[in-house]
Design a protein around this motif. Structure first.
Motif, PDB file in Angstrom:
ATOM      1  N   PHE A  43     -10.016  -2.486   3.738  1.00 22.67           N
ATOM      2  CA  PHE A  43      -9.609  -1.387   2.941  1.00 22.67           C
ATOM      3  C   PHE A  43      -9.594  -1.826   1.492  1.00 22.67           C
ATOM      4  O   PHE A  43      -9.545  -2.683   0.958  1.00 22.67           O
ATOM      5  N   VAL A  44     -10.031  -0.706   0.849  1.00 20.96           N
ATOM      6  CA  VAL A  44      -9.828  -0.767  -0.885  1.00 20.96           C
ATOM      7  C   VAL A  44      -8.902   0.174  -1.502  1.00 20.96           C
ATOM      8  O   VAL A  44      -8.899   1.296  -1.021  1.00 20.96           O
TER       9      VAL A  44
ATOM     10  N   SER B 159     -12.382   4.164   2.532  1.00 28.85           N
ATOM     11  CA  SER B 159     -11.122   4.094   2.441  1.00 28.85           C
ATOM     12  C   SER B 159     -10.332   5.264   1.880  1.00 28.85           C
ATOM     13  O   SER B 159      -9.213   5.444   1.248  1.00 28.85           O
TER      14      SER B 159
ATOM     15  N   VAL C 204     -12.965   4.993  -2.383  1.00 27.38           N
ATOM     16  CA  VAL C 204     -13.865   4.420  -1.766  1.00 27.38           C
ATOM     17  C   VAL C 204     -14.489   4.846  -0.668  1.00 27.38           C
ATOM     18  O   VAL C 204     -13.750   5.114   0.448  1.00 27.38           O
TER      19      VAL C 204
ATOM     20  N   LEU D 162       1.063  -1.196  -0.055  1.00 23.18           N
ATOM     21  CA  LEU D 162      -0.048   0.065   0.083  1.00 23.18           C
ATOM     22  C   LEU D 162       0.970   1.138  -0.323  1.00 23.18           C
ATOM     23  O   LEU D 162       0.493   2.223   0.065  1.00 23.18           O
TER      24      LEU D 162
ATOM     25  N   PHE E 114       1.484   6.564   2.110  1.00 25.28           N
ATOM     26  CA  PHE E 114       0.412   5.757   2.104  1.00 25.28           C
ATOM     27  C   PHE E 114      -0.559   6.280   1.354  1.00 25.28           C
ATOM     28  O   PHE E 114      -1.038   7.234   1.294  1.00 25.28           O
ATOM     29  N   LYS E 115      -1.259   5.335   0.293  1.00 32.51           N
ATOM     30  CA  LYS E 115      -1.998   5.861  -0.813  1.00 32.51           C
ATOM     31  C   LYS E 115      -3.499   5.610  -0.318  1.00 32.51           C
ATOM     32  O   LYS E 115      -3.978   4.321  -0.255  1.00 32.51           O
ATOM     33  N   TYR E 116      -4.392   6.527  -0.088  1.00 35.98           N
ATOM     34  CA  TYR E 116      -5.805   6.080  -0.020  1.00 35.98           C
ATOM     35  C   TYR E 116      -6.487   6.096  -1.353  1.00 35.98           C
ATOM     36  O   TYR E 116      -5.910   6.299  -2.282  1.00 35.98           O
ATOM     37  N   SER E 117      -7.791   5.780  -1.128  1.00 39.20           N
ATOM     38  CA  SER E 117      -8.587   5.772  -2.252  1.00 39.20           C
ATOM     39  C   SER E 117      -9.784   6.469  -2.299  1.00 39.20           C
ATOM     40  O   SER E 117     -10.014   7.148  -1.339  1.00 39.20           O
TER      41      SER E 117
ATOM     42  N   GLY F  98      -6.306   2.110  -4.286  1.00 35.10           N
ATOM     43  CA  GLY F  98      -6.548   3.099  -5.228  1.00 35.10           C
ATOM     44  C   GLY F  98      -7.071   2.319  -6.667  1.00 35.10           C
ATOM     45  O   GLY F  98      -7.884   2.635  -7.479  1.00 35.10           O
TER      46      GLY F  98
END
Lengths: 563, 1061
Positions: free
Chosen positions: B701-702, A253, A247, A187, A242-245, B704
């Motif tokens: 968690f999802v 997320s 969603v 991640l 850290f990469k979030y999305s 990117g």
């Protein structure tokens, strides 16, 4: 007849006896046996827990250093021991025990990359816990199934030593040949053990530099080696984030600050939750211009913050209670109070008065790093479809942090392998600006052409800081300029802001606590969590922050060093 | 030989016929309502001649001559002597009910009736007349104040909400304290299956709600361990022994009877705060109509016009009419009062019973519709059941009951609040402190464009309570089948063997939902879960009774019991509603297996316990009774080395009035009994505590790229393979007595219970890698007094007046919590909850206190506010000093009037409602002149540590707000003394005289007017808040004395009609 009755009796008895063997009730049907543990899946727990630790620590640090808002007002009461129960649990119960469980499995299965990643994450967590709490359990902590229910605290210096060793071990693991494939879910880097190895070395530099006040000779030697080898996060491609999305649900997320500030929209409420510190917005938008009003000198301004209003037409006694209050007598003249200008709507440090109904007026997190909205002077309320929809980053270690740290090393330890302090300061600023300016496109936010800072504008900013640097008459002033730029670049990373503030005292013009001139000692470390003090017989006595300085081992600055 | 016998008998019979000269007729009736009494014994004194009355109360007795005295006696009634010659008196024998009859009978574990006097322990019996026709459909709430030592605490005034019930006291630090429910001899689950923690509210019903108070014959409460040993380890928290009308069984020779009753009650809020009439919303005297707080300016006449709160830009499209509109800044009276409605309770109940020569049967039907005072709250309960008993020719007796109940409860959620909006959607979270200048009932509450909520606050951050009650839901839908079947074989009159199987199965469907458009879960949420719980209980037991010699009786009960418990739950949570209003999973976009609080909804568990028991009783000359017994239990939840335990009990009863001649004739002391008991019981831990497992979680968690991140993890529970059962011990001493011609009665119990080496959920420092482990540790000692006093002031044929008093007191002490734990949280939040701490009573409240100087004065900080301590400390003990119940029963002819008052002395209480209503300035308590500066009483501590009286001036707003509601304010500001007095119940009944009914088809007709919670007064809470401390913000738990906007209590008043024919 009699026999019939006996037969009935027999059946009754046998139906009683027909109960299952009692032992079979011991196996929990809701979960599986520990022997089925999977290294990659354990590593996922560690990665997500790491982010949890980072987020909490960053917010606490950001609040104490005026990036975010601290209500206070008395330092003794800003937080309580329970405030830190969460981060303690996430660190040990979420990350460390799982890392300790996966490490032997990973080595046995030749999953060296996974082992290395786990060690990097653990090292960062342990170091950060020391930075915030001081002495913490390590050697006896998170052993998994151990009978030791009262882990002893290790001295902060000993834990730091272990942090460096862990990073050494991680570097060695990343270098091992014959490794099984890396984890399916990385991640941070999305795969790539070289980047992880570079990150591990950079973190070694970070933790070494943190101890430079108490261990100068050793730090100088080791930092020189690291900087000379130069396998450090020097370019934005190597940034440890850290990469979030995007969603937004099941599970949410998104970047926590996006979720907290952009999500009330479908109720028509258009409301931000957090306040941004007035001082931080002032330092970005006003301080350097000398004009006392908001200017576009700092090219990052519209990227960092999103204004729901671009003026103060909505300011009144209801929406902004401080607007009718006199400026506190203990506030220096050149420090912002209450209103920064141009719609920058925040809150002062240590303002614990009631929260006014201003949720749709507050300035909130912009596109960097939370993937919020870019501020093109829209002046409209937030909602959960705006900006980058939360696919932001945790800027755990950015290339420009390395530059600023190298600048500090050059200035204070004369390690000039990477350049002069001035050159490294410039490199840091340019790195920060270019990273921030490049960020919107990575989260699908289009910056209107008119709002893209021109190269000239960037040069003007850099030139302004460098001319200030050149005008500085002492190393102390020079260090303050470097660390101020580091502080401004560290938006979204309150950990570095808090550590740097305690180590160097910069920025040295922080806004004082609003409600009282006597808020007690600044928190040089925070309370021990209540879950630690109350459940562990070997835990140290609780601290008395605010009344006692409670410095961590690398901090030998005077008690009243910072406010 | 045979011939001789026949001849002899003929001779004897004819001789008898020759000597029989008179036939005495008579009829036995209840003096109270003239109803016939069957089964009364009519005996000629000094002879063996006698008979018993029939179904219609009449009897015939052949006597040699019309001389002598007849003694008429019946269990539960005072005996009467009537001269044979007095034919008039015989025709109308009115027996007076003896409410505390000497030879009361108690049904023990296997349907064996034993005289109460033979028991060495305390039993409280509540009869049907104190349970029927009550406005509450929850048996536990009906029991309130009716048995000493039984403590009932509503979790809220919401119809169908959970109820705490504890017998004697909470003995366990982290285990369950719910007593064991035994219905018609078999276990009945009384648990509360809350899907989420108390921060989501307390609406989840407790499953004893499924019992119908109108179908209960009587309730016996077994309090001491000596009484409960036979019921196994689940009886350690006391046993609520319920005999239903269907299970009462074999009342042979009772004529067929149908009883129909109909009740109708109103259900309203018991009391609301009195609101500020002088000041409106705002802060520091500004007319801030959009503020949470009521610290605004004074009202004027005519009112000041301010900008309409709905004139804000975000609502312009929806409400163009408010653009630029003005709003009157004045008191909008009754905003809160009109938010509540008048609910109703409607209860219909039919009981049918009858019997033949060797069999009896009964059936019941009941329907309850309880509409709560909160919009959206309703309890519906439909139950029916049958029961019967048949004595077969071949010495078998078959008895059984089968019941079905459907219980549906719905309510808006009532999650916890600290006065700045609730933690989750909540009907009560914001409504009670609505600023007086907010026109709650006049302002629109939904957005006409998208049905979303709208309210006065600028950011729409407070979810409009009116929208909440229409769009936020919790639901609880239970289908339950329970009953038993018992087959008994009498080898001889002395020896029998019985096999009994009990079955209790229910499915409970729960839901939690909110339409989109709220401030909480703005995209909508819909969670449904379905659980099933089954108890399958089998017993094989034998009973042997014999007279060893004329003075010594022996009774032996022994047997084997196997109980299986199975629990299974599944569920799904959907989020993101597509079309407003429709609650189906298909109308939601995202779905997951976890509940709204993140817990997995799917869960199953199974446990089994096997017990072998034997109890022996010796009775000597009806004056001395010794009972000895024990039980060996095995469990499926512990490793085989530790999965069993033996626990004995012994008790002794001595009745001087039966053995000492001088006492036997005493008029002053009619009855005296002393009893002493030692009892033990055991506790087994929860399931699956001994073996390690691996945690699994999917889609945590999802990323990117859209990849779901799944995890393995080490669970937070550290297993303990060495876990052992715990043993509880109790000593009890008691006395029962009647004095002065039975006018005064007394029942006193003293007990000391020590629950050592408990099964304790030990919180671990997370640095171990775990959060919790079940261990054997911790002692709780409970000592208490239970006293019941009765005094029959007037006792004549027309007037009867009796007073009863119940006194309960318990003190507890915690010890032996391991040294490495400073405290164990028993309920609530980690920083405001109830705790077990060595050397303190169990369940003390801890939270943040005010910082105090050496002299104990509150320290005021440099900002003029109280300085709260930064770590939690003990704020109080919620256990009351004592509880007192007074019951008056007054009857005149066919009228009877009953009043029950309860008084609770002491006990500390954290009330968010009380402190917030003060801190928000919304009640009349803060109607003072707010323009004056305030100086909080306390001290400033200077740099040298010296205390000087505080002299920092602050505003009224700051003085109240900053020190109660504001984040970080000391919790101590919310601690009040919980003393309260109330009129729990009052009822007036009238039974039609029999003379009026003689020629009607009706056997009895009665009419009752009654009410519950008619009045209360809690003197130590802020005067105008009218807070009712009889509530629990922690839901059904071991925690007491905390409340986080749980909402007001309910008052019910109405009437009932009952007809028997």
């Amino acid at each position: 007849m009699k026999y019939n009755k006996l037969i009935i009796l027999f059946f009754l008895l046998s139906s009683l006896a027909a109960c299952k063997k009692l032992d079979s009730g011991l196996i929990n049907p809701n979960s599986v046996d520990p022997s089925q543990a999977n290294v990659d899946l354990l590593l996922n727990t560690a990665q997500l827990s790491f982010t949890g630790v980072y987020t909490t620590a960053s917010d606490i640090g950001g609040q104490l250093t005026r990036q975010q808002i601290m209500y206070g007002p008395i330092y003794n009461n800003v937080y309580s021991p329970e405030t830190f129960d969460g981060i303690w649990g996430t660190a040990y119960n979420g990350a460390i025990v799982n890392i300790n469980t996966l490490l032997p499995l990973a080595l046995q299965q030749k999953k060296f990359i996974q082992a290395g990643m786990a060690q990097v994450l653990k090292a960062y967590i342990l170091g950060t816990l020391v930075d915030y709490f001081g002495d913490i359990p390590n050697a006896e902590a998170g052993l998994g199934g151990s009978e030791n229910l009262n882990p002893k605290a290790d001295a902060g210096a000993a834990v730091y030593k272990n942090v460096i060793e862990l990073l050494d071990s991680a570097i060695s693991n990343f270098g091992k040949s014959g490794a099984a494939p890396g984890p399916p879910n990385d991640l941070f880097y999305g795969g790539g053990k070289a980047k992880w190895a570079t990150a591990a070395k950079t973190l070694q530099l970070k933790f070494l530099m943190q101890t430079r006040l108490v261990d100068a000779a050793n730090v100088t030697a080791k930092a020189t080696a690291l900087i000379t080898a130069n396998d450090l996060i020097n370019a934005s491609s190597g940034n440890f984030v850290f990469k979030y999305s995007t969603v937004n649900n099941a599970p949410d997320s998104r970047h926590p600050h996006y979720a907290a500030n952009y999500n009330n929209a479908s109720a028509g409420s258009n409301s931000a939750n957090d306040f941004i510190g007035n001082y931080f917005m002032w330092a970005i938008g006003v301080e350097k211009s000398g004009s006392g009003s908001v200017t576009s000198l700092d090219p990052r301004r519209r990227f960092y913050f999103y204004r729901q209003r671009t003026n103060f037409a909505d300011v009144n006694s209801e929406t902004c209670t401080c607007s009718i209050e006199p400026r506190p007598a203990h506030y220096p003249a050149d420090i912002p109070f209450c209103l920064v200008g141009a719609g920058y709507w925040g809150r002062d440090h240590g303002d614990n008065s009631g929260i006014p109904p201003d949720g749709n007026l507050r300035t909130t997190w912009g596109v960097y790093p939370a993937a919020g909205e870019f501020d093109a002077s829209q002046g409209t309320s937030v909602n959960n479809t705006r900006g980058g929809k939360g696919a932001g980053i945790d800027p755990i270690w950015m290339s420009f942090y390395t530059s600023f740290l190298e600048a500090e090393a050059a200035l204070k330890l004369n390690i000039t392998v990477a350049g002069t302090p001035r050159a490294l300061l410039e490199k840091g600023m340019r790195g920060s600006i270019s990273t921030v300016l490049a960020f919107p496109s990575t989260v699908n936010v289009i910056v209107p052409a008119a709002n893209i800072p021109s190269p000239a504008a960037i040069e003007a900013y850099v030139a302004k800081v460098l001319s200030n640097y050149d005008a500085a008459v002492s190393d102390a002033e020079r260090l303050d300029i470097i660390m101020k730029e580091y502080y401004l670049a560290a938006w979204g990373n309150g950990i570095e802001a808090y550590n740097n503030y305690r180590r160097t005292g910069s920025p040295n013009n922080m806004q004082p606590v609003k409600s009282t001139p006597n808020p007690g000692f600044f928190l040089r470390s925070v309370f021990y969590p209540s879950v630690y003090v109350n459940r562990n017989i070997n835990a140290p006595a609780q601290k008395d922050p605010g009344n006692v300085a409670n410095k961590v081992f690398w901090d030998n600055n005077p008690d009243n060093f910072i406010k | 030989m045979r011939k001789i016998a026949v001849i002899l008998s003929v001779l004897l019979c004819s001789t008898a016929a020759v000597f029989a000269q008179v036939t005495i007729k008579g009829k036995v009736m209840d003096s109270k309502d003239g109803s016939p009494l069957s089964g009364a014994t009519i005996k000629l004194k000094g002879s063996t001649q006698g008979t018993s009355s029939g179904a219609d109360g009449s009897f015939f007795l052949d006597l040699p001559k019309k001389e002598g005295v007849l003694e008429i006696s019946l269990v539960g009634f005072s005996s009467q002597d009537i001269k044979v010659s007095n034919a008039g008196a015989l025709a109308n024998i009115n027996l007076n009910q003896d409410l505390k009859a000497l030879n009361e009978v108690v049904v023990t574990a296997f349907g064996v009736k034993r005289e109460k006097k033979a028991l060495g322990y305390s039993v409280s019996v509540v009869q049907k007349k104190d349970l029927e026709l009550r406005p509450e459909g929850d048996i536990a709430r009906v029991l309130q104040g009716k048995a000493a030592g039984v403590n009932i605490l509503n979790s809220s005034g919401i119809s169908g909400s959970g109820t705490n019930i504890t017998v004697r006291a909470v003995n366990t630090i982290t285990g369950s304290s719910t007593p064991l429910f035994i219905v018609d001899g078999v276990p009945f689950d009384g648990g509360t299956n809350a899907n989420t923690g108390f921060t989501y509210g307390n609406q989840t019903s407790s499953r004893f709600l499924d019992l119908d108070p109108n179908n209960i014959e009587n309730v016996s409460v077994l309090k001491g361990l000596s009484a409960t040993t036979i019921y196994g380890e689940l009886g350690r928290n006391g046993v609520i022994l319920i005999t239903t009308k269907n299970g009462g069984g074999a009342k042979a020779n009772k004529k067929s009877e149908i009883t129909v009753s109909q009740s109708y009650f109103s259900n309203t809020v018991a009391n609301l705060p009195e609101y500020n009439t002088k000041y409106g919303g705002g802060f520091d005297l500004s007319n801030g109509v959009t503020f949470f707080s009521n610290w605004g300016g004074a009202f004027t006449d005519p009112p000041v016009l301010v900008n309409h709160p709905y004139g804000r830009a975000s609502l312009n499209a929806a409400f163009p009419e408010y653009i630029g509109a003005k709003y009157e800044y004045k008191q909008y009276k009754n905003s809160v009062k009109n938010f509540f409605r008048n609910g109703t309770v409607n209860n219909t109940s039919v009981n049918i019973s009858g019997s033949g020569a060797n069999s009896s049967f009964s059936g019941n039907f009941s329907y309850l519709d309880d509409i709560g005072f909160l919009i959206g709250n309703e309890l519906k309960k439909l139950s029916f059941g049958v029961g019967g008993s048949a004595k077969l020719a071949n010495n078998f007796t078959l008895t059984g009951t089968a019941n079905y109940v459907s219980t549906q409860v719905k309510s808006p959620p009532t999650s916890t609040s600290f006065g700045s909006s609730a933690s989750n959607a909540s009907a009560f979270g914001d409504v009670l402190y609505t600023p007086t200048s907010v026109d709650l009932m006049g302002l629109p509450y939904k957005n006409p464009l998208d049905q979303s909520h709208v309210y006065y606050r600028g950011n729409n951050g407070i979810q409009n309570p009116r929208w909440t009650v229409e769009n936020s839901f919790t639901g609880d839908d239970v289908s339950r089948v329970f009953g038993n079947l018992q087959l008994k074989y009498d080898f001889t009159k002395k020896l029998n063997l019985l096999y009994r199987v009990g079955f209790d199965n229910y499915t409970e469907k729960q839901l939690y939902a909110q339409n989109k458009g709220g401030a909480y879960t703005p995209d909508g949420i819909y969670r449904t879960s379905s659980l099933s719980n089954t108890i399958y209980d089998q017993t094989l037991a034998t009973n042997y009774q014999t007279d060893l010699n004329p003075d010594l009786k022996l009774t032996v009960e022994a047997g084997v019991n196997v109980r299986n418990d199975k629990f299974e739950q599944t569920g799904i949570t959907s989020s993101k509603q597509l079309v407003f209003g429709l609650l189906t999973h298909g109308n939601f976009i995202d779905h997951q297996s976890r509940g709204e609080d993140g817990g997995e909804l799917e869960y199953k568990s199974e446990r089994q316990s096997v017990g072998a028991f034997a109890f022996t009783s010796f009775g000597y000359k009806e004056a001395l009774f010794l009972n000895v017994g024990g039980r060996q239990s095995w469990t499926s939840v512990l490793e085989s080395d530790n999965n069993h335990i033996f626990y004995p009990s012994v008790n002794l009863a001595y009745i001087p009035t039966s053995s000492i001649a001088s006492l036997r004739e005493s008029k002053a002391i009619n009855y005296l009994k002393f009893r002493v008991a030692y009892g033990t019981s055991a506790e087994f831990p929860g399931v699956y505590s001994t073996r390690p497992t691996l945690g699994i979680s999917t889609k945590v968690f999802v990323d990117g790229g859209g990849t779901s991140i799944n995890t393995n993890f080490v669970p937070s529970r550290l297993p303990n393979k060495d876990l052992k059962p715990a043993l509880l011990k109790e000593y009890e001493f008691g006395t029962e007595a009647k004095f002065f011609d039975n006018r005064v009665s007394l029942d006193l119990s003293l007990y000391m219970r020590n629950t050592k080496n408990q099964i304790l959920q030990r919180d671990l420092d997370p640095s171990t890698g775990y959060n919790v482990q079940t261990i054997n540790a911790g002692n709780v000692e409970n000592k208490g007094i239970e006293l019941t006093l009765g005094y029959a002031i007037i006792r004549n044929s027309k007037w009867q007046w009796k007073l009863d008093g119940l006194f309960t007191k318990n003190t507890s002490l915690v010890s032996a919590i391991p040294d490495d734990l400073k405290q164990v949280r028993t309920a609530g939040f980690t920083n405001l909850g109830t705790f077990a701490i060595n050397g303190h009573p169990l369940g003390v409240i801890q939270g943040k206190a005010f910082q105090r100087d050496a002299a104990g004065k509150r320290i005021v900080s440099a900002t003029g506010d109280y300085l709260p301590a930064n770590a939690i400390s003990i704020l109080g003990d919620p256990t009351p000093d004592y509880k007192l119940t007074g019951i008056s029963n007054l009857s005149y002819k066919s009228f009877s009037f009953r009043v029950q008052m309860d008084y609770t002395k002491g006990g500390d209480f954290y009330s968010a409602t009380s402190s917030v209503l003060l801190g928000r300035g919304v009640t009349r308590d803060t109607e003072f002149d707010r323009a004056l500066p305030y100086i909080l009483p306390g001290v400033n501590v200077d740099a040298t540590g010296k205390s000087i009286p505080n002299n920092i001036q602050i505003s009224a707003t700051q003085a109240y707000f900053n020190n109660t509601v504001a984040g970080g304010a000391a919790d101590e500001a919310g601690i009040f003394d919980g003393t309260n007095i109330r009129i729990r119940e009052a009822s007036l009944s009238y039974s039609l005289p029999r003379s009026l009914l003689q020629h009607s088809p009706f056997g009895a007709v009665s009419f009752t007017v009654s009410g519950t919670n008619l009045w209360y007064y809690a003197p130590n809470f802020p005067k105008y808040v009218h807070f009712d401390p009889e509530t629990s913000g922690l839901g059904v738990s071991n925690g007491r004395g905390l409340e986080f906007f749980t909402g007001p209590s309910s008052r019910r008043i109405g009437a009932s009609l009952r007809i028997t024919f």
